[in-house]
Write a protein that holds these residues in place. Structure first.
Motif, short mmCIF file in Angstrom:
data_model
loop_
_atom_site.label_atom_id
_atom_site.label_comp_id
_atom_site.label_asym_id
_atom_site.label_seq_id
_atom_site.Cartn_x
_atom_site.Cartn_y
_atom_site.Cartn_z
N THR A 77 -19.55 -56.19 -4.12
CA THR A 77 -19.26 -55.00 -4.90
C THR A 77 -18.70 -55.45 -6.24
OG1 THR A 77 -18.74 -53.71 -2.90
CG2 THR A 77 -17.89 -52.86 -5.00
N ALA A 78 -19.18 -54.82 -7.32
CA ALA A 78 -18.71 -55.17 -8.67
C ALA A 78 -18.11 -53.93 -9.32
CB ALA A 78 -19.87 -55.70 -9.51
N ILE A 79 -16.94 -54.10 -9.97
CA ILE A 79 -16.29 -52.97 -10.63
C ILE A 79 -15.82 -53.37 -12.03
CG2 ILE A 79 -15.51 -51.94 -8.46
CD1 ILE A 79 -12.66 -52.91 -9.17
N ASP A 80 -15.68 -52.36 -12.88
CA ASP A 80 -15.10 -52.55 -14.20
C ASP A 80 -14.56 -51.21 -14.66
OD1 ASP A 80 -14.55 -53.25 -16.97
OD2 ASP A 80 -15.93 -54.92 -16.71
N THR A 103 -6.03 -50.95 -11.54
CA THR A 103 -4.60 -50.61 -11.50
C THR A 103 -4.37 -49.33 -10.71
OG1 THR A 103 -4.62 -49.29 -13.54
CG2 THR A 103 -4.27 -51.67 -13.76
N ASN A 104 -5.42 -48.58 -10.45
CA ASN A 104 -5.33 -47.35 -9.65
C ASN A 104 -6.68 -47.13 -8.98
OD1 ASN A 104 -4.35 -44.93 -8.57
ND2 ASN A 104 -4.93 -43.75 -10.38
N SER A 105 -7.05 -48.08 -8.13
CA SER A 105 -8.39 -48.12 -7.58
C SER A 105 -8.64 -46.99 -6.57
CB SER A 105 -8.66 -49.46 -6.89
OG SER A 105 -9.96 -49.51 -6.34
N LYS A 106 -9.89 -46.50 -6.59
CA LYS A 106 -10.31 -45.47 -5.63
C LYS A 106 -11.10 -46.08 -4.47
CE LYS A 106 -8.63 -42.16 -8.20
NZ LYS A 106 -8.06 -43.00 -9.30
N ILE A 107 -11.24 -47.40 -4.47
CA ILE A 107 -11.99 -48.07 -3.42
C ILE A 107 -11.18 -48.08 -2.12
CG2 ILE A 107 -12.96 -50.30 -2.70
CD1 ILE A 107 -13.59 -50.86 -5.61
N VAL A 108 -11.87 -47.84 -1.01
CA VAL A 108 -11.20 -47.83 0.30
C VAL A 108 -11.60 -49.02 1.16
CG1 VAL A 108 -10.93 -45.32 0.30
CG2 VAL A 108 -13.01 -46.32 1.25
N GLU A 124 -3.08 -54.75 -19.75
CA GLU A 124 -1.65 -54.67 -20.06
C GLU A 124 -0.82 -54.41 -18.80
OE1 GLU A 124 -0.09 -53.26 -23.62
OE2 GLU A 124 -2.03 -52.91 -24.59
N GLN A 125 -1.33 -53.61 -17.88
CA GLN A 125 -0.63 -53.35 -16.62
C GLN A 125 -1.04 -54.41 -15.59
OE1 GLN A 125 -2.00 -49.11 -16.43
NE2 GLN A 125 0.18 -48.67 -16.15
N HIS A 126 -0.77 -55.66 -15.92
CA HIS A 126 -1.27 -56.75 -15.07
C HIS A 126 -0.61 -56.80 -13.70
CE1 HIS A 126 2.26 -59.22 -16.31
NE2 HIS A 126 2.07 -58.63 -17.49
N TYR A 127 0.66 -56.39 -13.61
CA TYR A 127 1.31 -56.36 -12.29
C TYR A 127 0.60 -55.38 -11.37
CZ TYR A 127 5.14 -59.03 -14.35
OH TYR A 127 5.88 -60.02 -14.97
N ALA A 128 0.30 -54.19 -11.88
CA ALA A 128 -0.41 -53.18 -11.09
C ALA A 128 -1.81 -53.65 -10.74
CB ALA A 128 -0.47 -51.86 -11.86
N ALA A 129 -2.45 -54.38 -11.65
CA ALA A 129 -3.81 -54.86 -11.40
C ALA A 129 -3.83 -55.86 -10.25
CB ALA A 129 -4.39 -55.49 -12.66
N VAL A 130 -2.90 -56.83 -10.27
CA VAL A 130 -2.87 -57.82 -9.19
C VAL A 130 -2.51 -57.17 -7.87
CG1 VAL A 130 -1.75 -59.91 -8.35
CG2 VAL A 130 -2.34 -59.71 -10.77
N ARG A 131 -1.54 -56.25 -7.88
CA ARG A 131 -1.19 -55.55 -6.64
C ARG A 131 -2.38 -54.74 -6.12
NH1 ARG A 131 4.40 -55.84 -5.47
NH2 ARG A 131 5.10 -57.72 -6.57
N GLY A 132 -3.14 -54.16 -7.05
CA GLY A 132 -4.32 -53.41 -6.64
C GLY A 132 -5.33 -54.30 -5.94
N MET A 133 -5.52 -55.51 -6.45
CA MET A 133 -6.46 -56.43 -5.81
C MET A 133 -5.95 -56.88 -4.45
SD MET A 133 -8.01 -58.71 -8.96
CE MET A 133 -6.64 -58.68 -10.13
N ILE A 134 -4.67 -57.20 -4.38
CA ILE A 134 -4.10 -57.65 -3.11
C ILE A 134 -4.21 -56.55 -2.06
CG2 ILE A 134 -1.92 -58.25 -1.99
CD1 ILE A 134 -1.23 -59.86 -4.51
N ASN A 135 -4.03 -55.31 -2.46
CA ASN A 135 -4.14 -54.19 -1.51
C ASN A 135 -5.54 -54.06 -0.93
OD1 ASN A 135 -1.46 -53.45 -1.81
ND2 ASN A 135 -1.87 -51.94 -3.40
N LEU A 136 -6.54 -54.56 -1.66
CA LEU A 136 -7.93 -54.46 -1.19
C LEU A 136 -8.37 -55.67 -0.37
CD1 LEU A 136 -9.62 -52.94 -4.39
CD2 LEU A 136 -9.00 -51.77 -2.27
#
Length: 236
Positions: A77-80, A103-108, A124-136
């Motif tokens: 899966t590819a996202i941007d 940073t606010n992904s809709k992927i489940v 800029e919201q890099h903390y939220a971005a990394v947490r978003g990836m880890i959550n997935l």
């Protein structure tokens, strides 16, 4: 008859892409070497070790990376964040890219491996971005991050540094991270760094500063470096 008609229609559909490919081939010009051989090399070495089934590529843009990973047999899966980072629109002719903000992904779905190659520095919201990836990530899953990096100091935008050789007309920032940001990315996430590489691609202290080092040098932590490739694992 049906087969002949189908082949004819396919040839018609291929005219546009073939023309674009031929034009790109004829118009190509060398500008400078970039960091992709280092980053892609790291990605595919880890693919060869992990052999993940489901892969997510974050911040694909117009690159062929998800297509190359798909060629390895993975379900990709590819996202941007097309809406915010590509205001005039973006089309990737190598792979289908979903519009999604990490940073606010809709992927489940959950993934065995997530790749984020030279993208996190522009968020800029890099903390939220990394947490978003880890959550997935699935438990036991892996995250590959590559980005500008200097162990001791964070720089908000290397393009603004004296001596920077890139980014003067680019509408987004390029951050260079340090150990402090890397540690904070992983705080409370039940994740650990499995492997980290350090690379020198410039003779200056930070990314894009000074003259390019060609070929790039894989170095130790104590040596001058401006790029890192990190393999992170989520504990099972």
């Amino acid at each position: 008859m049906v087969s002949t008609l189908k082949n004819y229609l396919l040839k018609l559909l291929h005219i546009g892409p073939l023309w674009v490919c031929k034009l790109e081939f004829k118009l190509q010009k060398f500008t400078r070497f970039n960091e992709r051989p280092i980053e892609y090399g790291f990605v595919f070495r880890k693919l060869a070790q992990i052999y993940p089934c489901k892969v997510l590529d974050v911040g694909t843009g117009t690159t062929a990376l998800p297509r190359l990973i798909r060629n390895c047999g993975c379900h990709v899966t590819a996202i941007d964040n097309i809406k915010d980072y590509w205001p005039s629109g973006m089309f990737n002719r190598f792979y289908y890219v979903m519009n999604d903000d990490i940073t606010n992904s809709k992927i489940v779905d959950k993934f065995d491996l997530i790749t984020c190659v030279s993208v996190i520095e522009h968020i800029e919201q890099h903390y939220a971005a990394v947490r978003g990836m880890i959550n997935l990530l699935k438990p036991g899953g892996y995250l590959i991050l590559t980005c500008p990096y200097t162990e001791q100091k964070y720089v908000r935008n290397v393009y603004d540094l004296p001596g920077s050789n890139s980014g003067k007309n680019i509408p987004f920032i390029c951050q260079s991270y340090s150990r402090i940001e890397l540690n904070k990315w992983l705080e409370g996430t039940n994740c650990k760094i499995v492997e980290q590489e350090y690379w020198q691609l410039w003779d200056g202290d930070y990314w894009t500063v000074g003259k390019q080092v060609i070929p790039p040098l894989k170095v130790d932590l104590v040596d001058k470096h401006q790029l890192t490739c990190v393999l992170i694992q989520k504990n099972a």
